[in-house]
Design a protein around this motif. Structure first.
Motif, PDB file in Angstrom:
ATOM      1  N   LEU A   1       4.082  68.989 135.165  1.00  0.00           N
ATOM      2  CA  LEU A   1       3.847  69.543 133.836  1.00  0.00           C
ATOM      3  C   LEU A   1       5.156  69.824 133.094  1.00  0.00           C
ATOM      4  O   LEU A   1       5.273  69.585 131.891  1.00  0.00           O
ATOM      5  N   VAL A   2       6.141  70.333 133.817  1.00  0.00           N
ATOM      6  CA  VAL A   2       7.447  70.609 133.203  1.00  0.00           C
ATOM      7  C   VAL A   2       8.079  69.321 132.690  1.00  0.00           C
ATOM      8  O   VAL A   2       8.600  69.256 131.571  1.00  0.00           O
ATOM      9  N   ASP A   3       8.031  68.267 133.500  1.00  0.00           N
ATOM     10  CA  ASP A   3       8.623  66.990 133.083  1.00  0.00           C
ATOM     11  C   ASP A   3       7.909  66.412 131.872  1.00  0.00           C
ATOM     12  O   ASP A   3       8.541  65.795 131.004  1.00  0.00           O
ATOM     13  N   ALA A   4       6.581  66.586 131.815  1.00  0.00           N
ATOM     14  CA  ALA A   4       5.823  66.084 130.664  1.00  0.00           C
ATOM     15  C   ALA A   4       6.311  66.737 129.373  1.00  0.00           C
ATOM     16  O   ALA A   4       6.339  66.097 128.316  1.00  0.00           O
ATOM     17  N   ILE A   5       6.711  67.991 129.453  1.00  0.00           N
ATOM     18  CA  ILE A   5       7.239  68.691 128.273  1.00  0.00           C
ATOM     19  C   ILE A   5       8.674  68.259 127.984  1.00  0.00           C
ATOM     20  O   ILE A   5       9.020  67.890 126.860  1.00  0.00           O
ATOM     21  N   LEU A   6       9.521  68.282 129.006  1.00  0.00           N
ATOM     22  CA  LEU A   6      10.941  67.994 128.805  1.00  0.00           C
ATOM     23  C   LEU A   6      11.192  66.584 128.281  1.00  0.00           C
ATOM     24  O   LEU A   6      12.092  66.362 127.476  1.00  0.00           O
ATOM     25  N   PHE A   7      10.391  65.620 128.762  1.00  0.00           N
ATOM     26  CA  PHE A   7      10.647  64.225 128.399  1.00  0.00           C
ATOM     27  C   PHE A   7       9.792  63.742 127.231  1.00  0.00           C
ATOM     28  O   PHE A   7       9.798  62.556 126.912  1.00  0.00           O
ATOM     29  N   ASN A   8       9.068  64.653 126.591  1.00  0.00           N
ATOM     30  CA  ASN A   8       8.332  64.257 125.395  1.00  0.00           C
ATOM     31  C   ASN A   8       9.331  63.885 124.305  1.00  0.00           C
ATOM     32  O   ASN A   8      10.279  64.622 124.034  1.00  0.00           O
ATOM     33  N   LYS A   9       9.106  62.754 123.654  1.00  0.00           N
ATOM     34  CA  LYS A   9      10.070  62.237 122.677  1.00  0.00           C
ATOM     35  C   LYS A   9       9.950  62.898 121.310  1.00  0.00           C
ATOM     36  O   LYS A   9      10.886  62.824 120.507  1.00  0.00           O
ATOM     37  N   ASP A  10       8.821  63.524 121.031  1.00  0.00           N
ATOM     38  CA  ASP A  10       8.543  63.941 119.659  1.00  0.00           C
ATOM     39  C   ASP A  10       8.560  65.452 119.427  1.00  0.00           C
ATOM     40  O   ASP A  10       8.698  65.890 118.285  1.00  0.00           O
ATOM     41  N   ALA A  11       8.407  66.245 120.474  1.00  0.00           N
ATOM     42  CA  ALA A  11       8.427  67.705 120.306  1.00  0.00           C
ATOM     43  C   ALA A  11       9.867  68.177 120.113  1.00  0.00           C
ATOM     44  O   ALA A  11      10.801  67.642 120.704  1.00  0.00           O
ATOM     45  N   SER A  12      10.050  69.186 119.284  1.00  0.00           N
ATOM     46  CA  SER A  12      11.385  69.738 119.049  1.00  0.00           C
ATOM     47  C   SER A  12      11.800  70.612 120.228  1.00  0.00           C
ATOM     48  O   SER A  12      10.968  71.017 121.049  1.00  0.00           O
ATOM     49  N   ALA A  13      13.085  70.922 120.293  1.00  0.00           N
ATOM     50  CA  ALA A  13      13.585  71.790 121.361  1.00  0.00           C
ATOM     51  C   ALA A  13      12.916  73.158 121.311  1.00  0.00           C
ATOM     52  O   ALA A  13      12.588  73.747 122.345  1.00  0.00           O
ATOM     53  N   LYS A  14      12.689  73.668 120.111  1.00  0.00           N
ATOM     54  CA  LYS A  14      12.043  74.980 119.953  1.00  0.00           C
ATOM     55  C   LYS A  14      10.622  74.946 120.502  1.00  0.00           C
ATOM     56  O   LYS A  14      10.184  75.886 121.185  1.00  0.00           O
ATOM     57  N   GLU A  15       9.880  73.866 120.218  1.00  0.00           N
ATOM     58  CA  GLU A  15       8.515  73.747 120.720  1.00  0.00           C
ATOM     59  C   GLU A  15       8.503  73.608 122.236  1.00  0.00           C
ATOM     60  O   GLU A  15       7.652  74.191 122.920  1.00  0.00           O
ATOM     61  N   LYS A  16       9.447  72.868 122.779  1.00  0.00           N
ATOM     62  CA  LYS A  16       9.522  72.698 124.231  1.00  0.00           C
ATOM     63  C   LYS A  16       9.833  74.025 124.919  1.00  0.00           C
ATOM     64  O   LYS A  16       9.246  74.351 125.959  1.00  0.00           O
ATOM     65  N   GLU A  17      10.753  74.777 124.357  1.00  0.00           N
ATOM     66  CA  GLU A  17      11.100  76.087 124.927  1.00  0.00           C
ATOM     67  C   GLU A  17       9.891  77.008 124.959  1.00  0.00           C
ATOM     68  O   GLU A  17       9.644  77.704 125.952  1.00  0.00           O
ATOM     69  N   ALA A  18       9.131  77.026 123.869  1.00  0.00           N
ATOM     70  CA  ALA A  18       7.945  77.890 123.799  1.00  0.00           C
ATOM     71  C   ALA A  18       6.898  77.461 124.821  1.00  0.00           C
ATOM     72  O   ALA A  18       6.272  78.308 125.481  1.00  0.00           O
ATOM     73  N   LEU A  19       6.692  76.159 124.974  1.00  0.00           N
ATOM     74  CA  LEU A  19       5.717  75.655 125.938  1.00  0.00           C
ATOM     75  C   LEU A  19       6.141  75.964 127.371  1.00  0.00           C
ATOM     76  O   LEU A  19       5.320  76.364 128.206  1.00  0.00           O
ATOM     77  N   LEU A  20       7.417  75.780 127.664  1.00  0.00           N
ATOM     78  CA  LEU A  20       7.917  76.059 129.010  1.00  0.00           C
ATOM     79  C   LEU A  20       7.788  77.543 129.346  1.00  0.00           C
ATOM     80  O   LEU A  20       7.458  77.906 130.474  1.00  0.00           O
ATOM     81  N   LYS A  21       8.029  78.397 128.366  1.00  0.00           N
ATOM     82  CA  LYS A  21       7.892  79.837 128.585  1.00  0.00           C
ATOM     83  C   LYS A  21       6.468  80.191 128.960  1.00  0.00           C
ATOM     84  O   LYS A  21       6.216  80.977 129.884  1.00  0.00           O
ATOM     85  N   LYS A  22       5.499  79.606 128.254  1.00  0.00           N
ATOM     86  CA  LYS A  22       4.088  79.852 128.580  1.00  0.00           C
ATOM     87  C   LYS A  22       3.747  79.297 129.951  1.00  0.00           C
ATOM     88  O   LYS A  22       3.079  79.951 130.757  1.00  0.00           O
ATOM     89  N   LEU A  23       4.185  78.067 130.207  1.00  0.00           N
ATOM     90  CA  LEU A  23       3.838  77.397 131.454  1.00  0.00           C
ATOM     91  C   LEU A  23       4.386  78.134 132.670  1.00  0.00           C
ATOM     92  O   LEU A  23       3.716  78.231 133.706  1.00  0.00           O
ATOM     93  N   LEU A  24       5.596  78.680 132.550  1.00  0.00           N
ATOM     94  CA  LEU A  24       6.257  79.307 133.694  1.00  0.00           C
ATOM     95  C   LEU A  24       5.977  80.809 133.789  1.00  0.00           C
ATOM     96  O   LEU A  24       6.537  81.483 134.651  1.00  0.00           O
ATOM     97  N   SER A  25       5.095  81.323 132.930  1.00  0.00           N
ATOM     98  CA  SER A  25       4.877  82.774 132.884  1.00  0.00           C
ATOM     99  C   SER A  25       4.269  83.331 134.167  1.00  0.00           C
ATOM    100  O   SER A  25       4.434  84.509 134.468  1.00  0.00           O
ATOM    101  N   PHE A  26       3.552  82.514 134.953  1.00  0.00           N
ATOM    102  CA  PHE A  26       2.955  82.987 136.201  1.00  0.00           C
ATOM    103  C   PHE A  26       3.727  82.497 137.427  1.00  0.00           C
ATOM    104  O   PHE A  26       3.227  82.578 138.545  1.00  0.00           O
ATOM    105  N   SER A  27       4.943  81.987 137.222  1.00  0.00           N
ATOM    106  CA  SER A  27       5.733  81.479 138.343  1.00  0.00           C
ATOM    107  C   SER A  27       6.773  82.498 138.770  1.00  0.00           C
ATOM    108  O   SER A  27       7.390  83.162 137.933  1.00  0.00           O
ATOM    109  N   SER A  28       6.982  82.597 140.071  1.00  0.00           N
ATOM    110  CA  SER A  28       7.982  83.522 140.587  1.00  0.00           C
ATOM    111  C   SER A  28       9.381  82.962 140.336  1.00  0.00           C
ATOM    112  O   SER A  28       9.561  81.765 140.054  1.00  0.00           O
ATOM    113  N   ILE A  29      10.365  83.822 140.449  1.00  0.00           N
ATOM    114  CA  ILE A  29      11.743  83.406 140.255  1.00  0.00           C
ATOM    115  C   ILE A  29      12.138  82.341 141.274  1.00  0.00           C
ATOM    116  O   ILE A  29      12.914  81.435 140.994  1.00  0.00           O
TER     117      ILE A  29
END
Length: 331
Positions: free
Chosen positions: A84-112
């Motif tokens: 899922l992380v790679d699908a976000i990072l390697f998307n060609k069309d989403a902006s860096a700001k959109e990717k950061e927001a998506l990654l923050k949501k995606l990783l919200s339940f992950s431990s350090i």
């Protein structure tokens, strides 16, 4: 109470300690201006686990003697999260700001620890003149509600030695720049999203638009024209997205060097018939191959490591393309 639960989960996910005791949780809540006590912490964790059991199917937080509370099972398996992380990072069309927001949501339940186990590529600070997320959201709502959308569609021109965006003037709306479309479906191909829908200037065909080339997308009123039942959408997608397939299925035979074996299997699968020829050459036979420009381009990209034997029509097309390409270098 909700704020306390959020802080407890935050502490368990971000702490490097293996096990957080009641007293530590009480002190952590106190640092954030919230009073609590050992019994309440136990009750809060119990209520949180009731939620997680309904949500996940199992309790997320476990109490361990002498160690305190721990999270033993991550919400995502490491492999799931990496995908899922790679699908976000390697998307060609989403902006860096959109990717950061998506990654923050995606990783919200992950431990350090899980975050550190991931192979995270650096996030390129790229910006876009549009919002992919907003475009997709607007279109998906319009499809669900059977509403029309309007947008500007961009092309490119050269100005001062650089490509610049220009607005297409082939629209059908209030101005020549406005495209009014009844949207049917979104499709992802080669990491770009496309919209399939009805455009009144092409009443006898479905129309397709790349969503990253759409600007000022918004829903509008008007009659929603639904003619998708008149078309084979699966066939349309095959022809348009699989490099303009002709629809003709052929028996394909080609010879290739052993160095290409992995590429051949990746392209045509494990069920193809392969026989050894001479030295490091092999011959493959593949049934029911759909003729298309993508197939021809694949053979052209392999250069001198492959040779098409049949069908003759494909072989001749490749020969002509190679002659044209060679002529450009012989001028």
């Amino acid at each position: 109470m909700g704020e306390k639960m959020a802080l407890i989960l935050q502490l368990l996910l971000t702490s490097r300690k293996i096990g957080i005791k009641n007293e530590e949780i009480v002190n952590y809540l106190k640092e954030h201006g919230l009073k609590s006590h050992r019994k309440e912490v136990g009750e809060l964790v119990h209520d949180m686990n009731d939620f997680f059991t309904l949500f996940l199917g199992y309790p997320l937080i476990h109490g361990k003697p002498k160690r305190g509370y721990v999270i033993e099972n991550e919400y995502y398996e490491d492999g799931e999260l990496q995908l899922l992380v790679d699908a976000i990072l390697f998307n060609k069309d989403a902006s860096a700001k959109e990717k950061e927001a998506l990654l923050k949501k995606l990783l919200s339940f992950s431990s350090i620890y899980q975050k550190e186990r991931l192979s995270m590529m650096p996030l390129l600070k790229t910006e876009q003149p549009f919002s992919l997320i907003l475009n997709l959201t607007t279109i998906l709502h319009a499809i669900d509600e059977h509403k029309n959308i309007t947008f500007n569609y961009i092309d490119y021109a050269i100005s001062n030695y650089h490509p610049v965006e220009i607005t297409s003037k082939n629209g059908n709306g209030k101005t020549k720049e406005d495209y009014n479309v009844s949207p049917y479906r979104i499709y992802l191909d080669n990491n770009h999203y496309y919209l399939i829908g009805y455009f009144s200037k092409r009443k006898t065909n479905l129309s397709m638009y790349r969503i990253d080339r759409m600007r000022y997308v918004r829903r509008i009123g008007g009659v929603y024209v639904d003619i998708q039942d008149q078309y084979d959408l699966a066939g349309f997608i095959t022809k348009r997205f699989h490099m303009f397939a002709s629809g003709e299925e052929v028996q394909l035979t080609f010879s290739f060097k052993g160095v290409l074996l992995r590429e051949v299997v990746s392209r045509f699968g494990h069920t193809i018939a392969v026989k050894k020829l001479k030295e490091d050459w092999y011959q493959a036979s593949v049934d029911h191959v759909l003729m298309n420009d993508g197939l021809k381009m694949w053979f052209l990209m392999q250069g001198a490591n492959v040779h098409v034997d049949e069908p003759i029509t494909l072989k001749e097309e490749i020969e002509q393309d190679l002659k044209k390409a060679l002529s450009l270098y012989q001028k």
